[in-house]
Design a protein around this motif. Sequence first.
Motif, PDB file in Angstrom:
ATOM      1  N   GLN A   1     -36.590   4.691 -34.760  1.00 48.69           N
ATOM      2  CA  GLN A   1     -36.035   5.783 -34.026  1.00 48.69           C
ATOM      3  C   GLN A   1     -36.800   7.222 -34.668  1.00 48.69           C
ATOM      4  OE1 GLN A   1     -31.813   5.330 -35.275  1.00 48.69           O
ATOM      5  NE2 GLN A   1     -31.470   4.038 -33.592  1.00 48.69           N
TER       6      GLN A   1
ATOM      7  N   GLN B   1     -27.610   5.748 -29.526  1.00 46.36           N
ATOM      8  CA  GLN B   1     -28.973   5.444 -29.296  1.00 46.36           C
ATOM      9  C   GLN B   1     -29.713   6.503 -29.891  1.00 46.36           C
ATOM     10  OE1 GLN B   1     -29.807   4.950 -25.160  1.00 46.36           O
ATOM     11  NE2 GLN B   1     -28.937   2.674 -25.142  1.00 46.36           N
TER      12      GLN B   1
ATOM     13  N   THR C   1     -33.540   8.696 -29.444  1.00 56.30           N
ATOM     14  CA  THR C   1     -33.887   8.851 -27.839  1.00 56.30           C
ATOM     15  C   THR C   1     -33.093  10.260 -27.504  1.00 56.30           C
ATOM     16  OG1 THR C   1     -34.062   6.529 -27.464  1.00 56.30           O
ATOM     17  CG2 THR C   1     -33.476   8.081 -25.682  1.00 56.30           C
TER      18      THR C   1
ATOM     19  N   TRP D   1     -39.374   5.453 -23.685  1.00 57.79           N
ATOM     20  CA  TRP D   1     -38.994   4.277 -24.079  1.00 57.79           C
ATOM     21  C   TRP D   1     -37.608   3.977 -23.716  1.00 57.79           C
ATOM     22  CZ3 TRP D   1     -41.512   8.225 -26.414  1.00 57.79           C
ATOM     23  CH2 TRP D   1     -42.717   8.092 -26.960  1.00 57.79           C
ATOM     24  N   SER D   2     -36.989   4.809 -22.918  1.00 57.93           N
ATOM     25  CA  SER D   2     -35.528   4.572 -22.280  1.00 57.93           C
ATOM     26  C   SER D   2     -35.574   4.819 -20.813  1.00 57.93           C
ATOM     27  CB  SER D   2     -34.753   5.457 -22.941  1.00 57.93           C
ATOM     28  OG  SER D   2     -35.333   6.943 -22.729  1.00 57.93           O
TER      29      SER D   2
ATOM     30  N   SER E   1     -32.261   1.586 -24.218  1.00 63.94           N
ATOM     31  CA  SER E   1     -33.402   1.687 -24.802  1.00 63.94           C
ATOM     32  C   SER E   1     -33.937   0.671 -25.696  1.00 63.94           C
ATOM     33  CB  SER E   1     -32.756   2.717 -26.104  1.00 63.94           C
ATOM     34  OG  SER E   1     -33.600   2.813 -27.103  1.00 63.94           O
TER      35      SER E   1
END
Length: 283
Positions: free
Chosen positions: A36, A186, A189, A204-205, A230
């Motif tokens: 993350q 999440q 993101t 990435w999402s 995600s």
Amino acid sequence: ALTSIQSSDVFRQMRSSGTSGQASKITLDGESAKRQSQVLVKILQSWLGKQRRPMLLIDAPSTVKKAGAMTARAAGLQGLSFFGRHHCYALNEEMELDIDKVSDFFSEYGKQPVLIFGFTFIVWQKFIQALAQQNISFDFADAILIHGGGWKKMQDQAVTDEIFKASIYKTLGKVNVHDYYGMVEQTGTIYMQCENGFLHTPAWSDVLIRSPQDLTLLEYGEAGLIQVNSVLPTSYPGHCILTEDLGTVFGEDDCECGRLGKYFKVHGRVPKAQVKGCSDTFS
């Protein structure tokens, strides 16, 4: 608490700000937390560049230090602080404007590129409104303001994105203002707002829009429930989340700002009465 790991592997617990229903508790292991952080860095560098700027945080220093599971606000402050240096907290422990500190920060760095970060309503009420009440304004030469968090309190006060930005320019000078959309479920993101007012989906999402009536997928240009997807989390089942937010995706790869990916807007929370046939989705 959402978790897919043994308690011995827990690195950190996150707690959502939970404006409605129960607050979520998210469990992270070291790998998920690292992933993350890495993705947050990649996303923000594409907007801010790699140079760390002197940073004004519109919050109190104690927000990050509070015990217990980390809140969305603390996570935001900690995550964004990596992009700054010479950090200055604009508010004191009573969450009131510390004008001496802010003035000192401006004297020192006002002519350099700076980064300002805070949560939308706190920036508005505790900073911009407080400066206006004291009839104080600054003229930053080159600032970027990143702000996020719910707009509900802003809408309650009839403050639109346009009014918010106009007040920022009047009070702080030359500032590029970027809202962002994100959630603790999440972390890592964030969907940043471009110059044309659209939020952009990073690599990435993905964002899908579903009908509040039957959850069918909607076309570009149609408003419905936002689903965020995600690839980042592996310590809890957070890959695919149906939110309580209404939004519209307007297109993909053809926003006038030149950035790629889907671009969309968030319209606000769904009224409870509108949700039919999927009440078990909401706490």
